[in-house]
Design a protein around this motif. Structure first.
Motif: not given
Length: 224
Positions: A91-99
């Motif tokens: 989630q950190r890479t895929n979600v926060r990273g995208t945000f």
């Protein structure tokens, strides 16, 4: 994708987190083909590091017109067995990273530009073991649709590309040839996607697709 966009006349910043050598090879390939490219590194979930990447683009080329955000990690396990630390990393890479990247893109991309995120066709396939990955990409799709509306009036398109199984390191890692062949046989086209197949869709969204906005484009050969 960097090579394709470079061939279309875009000056490219090739981002990397740990794969600096591969990023430099990609940039060199763009330059050999007559394009312009530089390399910048950093963790996509780190807002300071990503701000520096945008600064590189503005310093080298005078501004930012297109952002293609492909960075992601995939860890597979059934929900009942997945370690929460692994879930958090996805989630950190895929979600926060995208945000983080989308937030900076919303602040820096010039009028007439494009923001292109990456999801996966797995969000529609409900394959056991993919829950953490699919959940993260579902969040990416939601973010894309909302951001497209938030940027209304600025002539900036925001879309997500959702590839099916594609012959990349991320997909092939840890899979036997038998497993790869079996997945390829399930596609109506009888093969895996190639990076060039996905790059075609990205080039379309980055350039001529000015009336495609707030969409999730499935690039999967008809897999779903």
């Amino acid at each position: 994708m960097a090579e394709r966009l470079g061939s279309d006349g875009l000056a490219v910043v090739v981002h990397h987190s740990t794969g600096k050598d591969r990023a430099e090879e990609t940039a060199e390939s763009v330059v050999r083909a007559g394009g312009r490219a530089v390399v910048a590194g950093g963790d996509v979930a780190d807002e300071v590091a990503m701000a520096e990447v945008f600064e590189v683009a503005e310093r080298e080329y005078g501004g930012v017109d297109v952002v293609v955000h492909t960075a992601g990690v995939m860890r597979l396990a059934p929900v009942a067995q997945m370690d929460l630390a692994t879930f958090d990393r996805v989630q950190r890479t895929n979600v926060r990273g995208t945000f983080v990247v989308d937030q900076l893109a919303a602040r820096h991309v010039r009028r007439g530009g494009a923001i292109i995120n990456f999801s996966t066709s797995v969000t529609r396939l409900q394959i056991p073991g993919y829950a953490a990955y699919a959940a993260s990409k579902g969040a990416v799709e939601a973010l894309t649709l909302v951001l497209a509306r938030e940027l209304g009036g600025r002539d900036i398109t925001v879309n997500t590309v959702a590839p099916g199984p594609t012959a990349t390191t991320l997909f092939l890692d840890g899979k036997s040839q038998e497993a790869v062949d079996q997945i390829a046989s399930m596609n109506p086209m009888g093969r895996l996607g190639e990076p060039a197949d996905v790059a075609e869709a990205v080039a379309f969204l980055a350039g001529p697709a000015r009336w495609v906005n707030g969409q999730v484009i499935h690039v999967n050969g008809g897999a779903a």
